[in-house]
Scaffold this active site. Structure first.
Site, PDB file in Angstrom:
ATOM      1  N   ASP A   1       0.817  -1.219   0.000  1.00  0.00           N
ATOM      2  CA  ASP A   1       0.000   0.000   0.000  1.00  0.00           C
ATOM      3  C   ASP A   1       0.850   1.267   0.000  1.00  0.00           C
ATOM      4  O   ASP A   1       0.676   2.149   0.845  1.00  0.00           O
ATOM      5  CB  ASP A   1      -0.939   0.018   1.217  1.00  0.00           C
ATOM      6  CG  ASP A   1      -1.790  -1.221   1.328  1.00  0.00           C
ATOM      7  OD1 ASP A   1      -2.125  -1.795   0.274  1.00  0.00           O
ATOM      8  OD2 ASP A   1      -2.117  -1.625   2.450  1.00  0.00           O
TER       9      ASP A   1
ATOM     10  N   GLU B   1     -11.265   1.274  -3.980  1.00  0.00           N
ATOM     11  CA  GLU B   1     -10.603   1.702  -2.743  1.00  0.00           C
ATOM     12  C   GLU B   1      -9.291   2.390  -3.082  1.00  0.00           C
ATOM     13  O   GLU B   1      -8.950   2.588  -4.245  1.00  0.00           O
ATOM     14  CB  GLU B   1     -10.348   0.492  -1.834  1.00  0.00           C
ATOM     15  CG  GLU B   1      -9.488  -0.584  -2.475  1.00  0.00           C
ATOM     16  CD  GLU B   1      -9.389  -1.849  -1.633  1.00  0.00           C
ATOM     17  OE1 GLU B   1      -9.922  -1.880  -0.512  1.00  0.00           O
ATOM     18  OE2 GLU B   1      -8.773  -2.826  -2.122  1.00  0.00           O
TER      19      GLU B   1
END
Length: 571
Positions: free
Chosen positions: A67, A244
């Protein structure tokens, strides 16, 4: 976070062995002493693909560094990653050229910032976003802390190199993966993943991207300012899942919303939308996704899978680059090294940003920005490719690559000139509590790692050794303990919370013990040596299946740990 008493071993006479009277702190021994840690990674892909001039390896951060988010101030670039229940949390890296990186430390390095004492290994910190606000010369790190009822939160600093990030401000909105955007006029916004409005969820995995106005004086979203920017994904009629990881960019007076879509697994991708206004409406690009590997032949050589969750930044030569996560499966298609940080050049000469080669099979190297020299194997820089990491474990300040789980390292460690003394907790590795263990990420499919251990267990409830761990429920432990009042070395496997001993041997603890683990893809072999003797395999070759996300689930990669306990459950 640790909030429990540490267990101090008694005097050396309690060990009942004359040969082992090594004094560490006056007349007291505080626990097992680990020293001379070595990790060596040797993956064939790097041997077969040596770098040519003007190239550097991707991933830039190997092992469990998922991430990624990146920001820039002047010539300085800063990058952060998810850390889940690792402590300290949110590793932060610095570069001036996007090629050579140093780790500054961690954003969340205090118990007042990180409250993951009882969190599972894949809970805790999700998808941090780092961004620089030129209007108040401040850096923000906004994230979701899945622990202690915190949820979405933000911390700030004026200088990431100095650290000193603020304590968290809890933010008043739901969902995950928040990111901040600061417009040219100084106005601020938060964009994030959320559930659809109540009663409007159409299918499992249906999510929306939501925008809020943000008050930089109060560090809070403005009530009533929220609106949905994307409902479902690029093609709502196809029921896309898990939109997302959103980021907003502004280029040539146009707003771009880039998101992950498809879930952080085999269907992962990156998609992009644009609008003339920050609050939309947003129109998807005619060619989406702009980054993915999901459509490619799974039998291709050296595959990178799960590519997505990206962030963009302008490079030092005026070109653009994107960082994103991906995985490198082993020969049986399992993922043990976790989700790693990759990078690609991005062509943004047209209306839409295009990851160069982002829809083709990713290569192990990419072109460097103009005028940059590759220093990744020089002292002080974070290495990639094949490399060896050594640590005598005698320095007071630990290397930033060492992390604990759920609590601070300093509460159970003491550096001495003989090595790192562990003060074992009365907590087993299978518990969702702070444990007295120090972890280094597995960064290669093929590696070997070893450490020296100076230790005599006091009873069968005491154990110290090494672990290969994917979670509290899935791990291997090679440790020294007592069985039937005799010193033994044991190898145990824990799968879905059930533990069994694979091998055990009596051991003469009249010298330090060397503990070793080697991996060749899915095949792991544990070994030990006493003193300066040769390594002796213990047990058969074992599968790395329980160290993969495919079997264990969750979001982390495998960790190599130095572990001690006074509540040993390997009996």
């Amino acid at each position: 976070m640790l909030g429990m008493s540490v267990v101090i071993f008694a005097t050396l006479t309690a060990f009942n062995t004359k040969e082992h009277k090594r004094k560490l702190q006056g007349d007291r021994v505080s626990g097992p002493v680990f020293s001379d840690f070595v990790y060596k990674g040797e993956d064939a892909v790097y041997k077969e693909n040596p770098l040519k001039p003007g190239q550097f390896y991707s991933p830039i951060l190997q092992g469990c560094y998922p991430d990624p988010s990146i920001t820039r101030k002047g010539n300085d670039y800063y990058l952060v990653n998810s850390s889940f229940s690792m402590f300290p949390g949110v590793p932060i890296f610095h570069s001036v050229d996007l090629v050579n990186w140093t780790q500054l430390g961690h954003v969340l390095d205090r118990e007042s910032q990180l409250k993951v004492q009882s969190a599972g290994i894949s809970a805790g910190i999700y998808a941090p976003d780092i961004v620089y606000n030129r209007h108040n010369d401040t850096f923000y790190m906004i994230t979701t802390q899945i622990a202690s009822g915190i949820g979405n939160m933000v911390v700030k600093t004026k200088d990431p190199k100095a650290g000193n990030w603020s304590d968290p401000v809890k933010l008043d909105f739901d969902g995950i993966d928040p990111a901040l955007f600061f417009d040219d006029d100084g106005k601020a916004y938060v964009v994030h993943n959320d559930a659809p409005d109540k009663g409007k969820q159409r299918y499992e995995g249906h999510r929306v991207i939501k925008l809020w106005a943000y008050d930089t004086e109060k560090d809070q979203v403005i009530p009533g300012s929220d609106r949905i920017l994307v409902d479902g994904g690029v093609h709502p009629a196809e029921n896309p899942i898990w939109i997302e990881g959103p980021h907003i960019y502004k280029k040539d007076d146009k707003y771009y919303l880039m998101c992950a879509e498809g879930g952080t697994g085999s269907d992962h991708s990156e998609v992009i939308f644009s609008s003339d206004h920050v609050a939309g409406p947003y129109t998807p690009a005619p060619k989406n996704p702009i980054l993915s590997q999901r459509h490619l032949d799974k039998s291709r050589p050296n595959p990178v899978e799960w590519a997505g969750h990206a962030d963009l930044v302008e490079g030092p030569d005026g070109s653009w680059f994107g960082v994103f996560l991906g995985v490198r499966p082993n020969e049986v298609k399992r993922v043990n090294t976790g989700r790693e940080t990759f990078i690609l050049p991005v062509d943004w000469s047209g209306e839409w940003p295009v990851f160069e080669g982002g829809m083709k099979a990713l290569k192990p190297s990419v072109r460097m920005p103009a005028g940059v020299n590759n220093k990744t194997h020089a002292r002080g820089y974070f290495p990639n490719g094949n490399f060896t990491f050594t640590d005598p474990l005698t320095a007071t300040a630990l290397d930033h690559r060492w992390v604990a789980l759920r609590g601070t390292r300093e509460k159970f460690l003491q550096a001495t000139d003989k090595g790192m003394v562990f003060r074992p907790y009365a907590v087993d590795i299978s518990e969702q509590k702070p444990i007295s263990a120090l972890f280094y990420r597995q960064q290669h499919k093929n590696f070997e790692s070893s450490v020296s251990l100076d230790y005599v267990p006091a009873s069968d409830s005491h154990l110290a050794g090494i672990t290969c761990l994917q979670s509290e429920k899935y791990h291997y432990v090679l440790g020294v303990t007592k069985l039937d009042n005799e010193d033994h070395i044991v190898l145990a496997r824990s799968e879905n919370g059930s533990t069994r001993i694979l091998a055990k041997e009596k051991i003469n603890l009249n010298a330090k013990v060397q503990l070793q683990v080697k991996a060749a893809g899915d095949a792991y072999q544990f070994a030990y040596a006493v003193g300066k003797g040769a390594f002796r395999n213990i047990g058969n070759t074992v599968s790395g299946d329980i160290l993969s996300t495919d079997v264990a689930g969750g979001f982390t990669g495998a960790l190599i740990g130095l572990y001690s306990t006074t509540t040993n459950r390997v009996r």
